[in-house]
Design a protein around this motif. Structure first.
Motif, mmCIF file in Angstrom:
data_model
loop_
_atom_site.group_PDB
_atom_site.id
_atom_site.type_symbol
_atom_site.label_atom_id
_atom_site.label_comp_id
_atom_site.label_asym_id
_atom_site.label_seq_id
_atom_site.Cartn_x
_atom_site.Cartn_y
_atom_site.Cartn_z
ATOM 1 N N ILE A 59 39.950 37.093 47.504
ATOM 2 C CA ILE A 59 40.517 38.422 47.683
ATOM 3 C C ILE A 59 41.249 38.828 46.419
ATOM 4 O O ILE A 59 41.750 37.956 45.693
ATOM 5 N N SER A 75 43.377 46.016 49.511
ATOM 6 C CA SER A 75 42.841 44.663 49.611
ATOM 7 C C SER A 75 41.321 44.743 49.523
ATOM 8 O O SER A 75 40.686 45.475 50.269
ATOM 9 N N ARG A 119 47.596 46.037 52.302
ATOM 10 C CA ARG A 119 47.566 44.666 51.820
ATOM 11 C C ARG A 119 47.341 43.735 53.007
ATOM 12 O O ARG A 119 48.110 43.757 53.970
ATOM 13 N N ARG A 120 46.290 42.938 52.898
ATOM 14 C CA ARG A 120 45.940 42.006 53.958
ATOM 15 C C ARG A 120 45.625 40.651 53.346
ATOM 16 O O ARG A 120 45.107 40.555 52.248
ATOM 17 N N TYR A 127 43.890 42.107 44.737
ATOM 18 C CA TYR A 127 44.767 43.226 45.035
ATOM 19 C C TYR A 127 44.873 44.135 43.812
ATOM 20 O O TYR A 127 44.465 43.749 42.708
ATOM 21 N N GLY A 178 37.957 42.032 49.281
ATOM 22 C CA GLY A 178 37.636 40.611 49.349
ATOM 23 C C GLY A 178 36.190 40.328 49.691
ATOM 24 O O GLY A 178 35.419 41.222 50.042
ATOM 25 N N THR A 224 45.029 37.305 42.912
ATOM 26 C CA THR A 224 43.856 36.812 43.631
ATOM 27 C C THR A 224 44.217 35.600 44.487
ATOM 28 O O THR A 224 45.175 34.875 44.203
ATOM 29 N N THR A 279 44.240 53.084 43.353
ATOM 30 C CA THR A 279 43.457 52.503 44.448
ATOM 31 C C THR A 279 42.438 53.470 45.032
ATOM 32 O O THR A 279 41.577 53.059 45.799
ATOM 33 N N THR A 302 41.269 51.713 48.370
ATOM 34 C CA THR A 302 41.200 50.267 48.578
ATOM 35 C C THR A 302 42.452 49.605 48.028
ATOM 36 O O THR A 302 42.847 49.844 46.902
ATOM 37 N N GLU A 361 40.386 47.142 52.660
ATOM 38 C CA GLU A 361 41.378 47.778 53.513
ATOM 39 C C GLU A 361 42.334 48.580 52.641
ATOM 40 O O GLU A 361 42.676 48.143 51.541
#
Length: 126
Positions: A47, A30, A103-104, A49, A32, A54, A74, A28, A100
């Motif tokens: 969200i 991203s 990074r989104r 990271y 959220g 945030t 991650t 993981t 995801e």
């Protein structure tokens, strides 16, 4: 493969608090929270990271806090949280966690996210 399992949610009166949790396994980057109320489009709530940066929707800033109990790796299993304080009736919705391995942005409304939890209902009465 990313797997997400949510818990928490429920019914509270306006001004009350709830905490949502989402257990995540897999890579993981991203992570959220998103929500969808009946008759409305899905919207991003918050969200986070790996560097713990945030982003929040304007409607929840100062009331909601996103966090996670992970290290910087991650790939390790982790739990994502959404602490919701001073809840309002307009916060009533089905809440989903999403993740995801890239990074989104929150602004995508979740369209960039492929992995989702099953959803949990939050109902706030006035």
């Amino acid at each position: 493969r990313l797997q997400l399992v949510e818990s928490g949610g429920g019914s509270v009166q306006a001004g009350g608090s709830l905490t949502l949790s989402c257990a995540a396994s897999g890579n993981t980057v991203s992570m959220g929270w998103f929500r969808q109320a009946p008759g409305r489009e899905r919207e991003g709530v918050a969200i986070i990271y790996p560097d713990r940066q945030t982003t929040y929707a304007d409607s929840v800033k100062g009331r909601f806090t996103i966090s996670k109990n992970s290290t910087g790796n991650t790939s390790y299993p982790k739990t994502l949280y959404l602490q919701m304080n001073n809840l309002k009736p307009e916060d009533t919705a089905m809440y989903y966690c999403a993740a995801e391995p890239r990074r989104r942005p929150l602004s995508s409304g979740g369209s960039d996210f492929r992995f989702w939890g099953q959803g949990t209902q939050v109902t706030v009465s006035s």
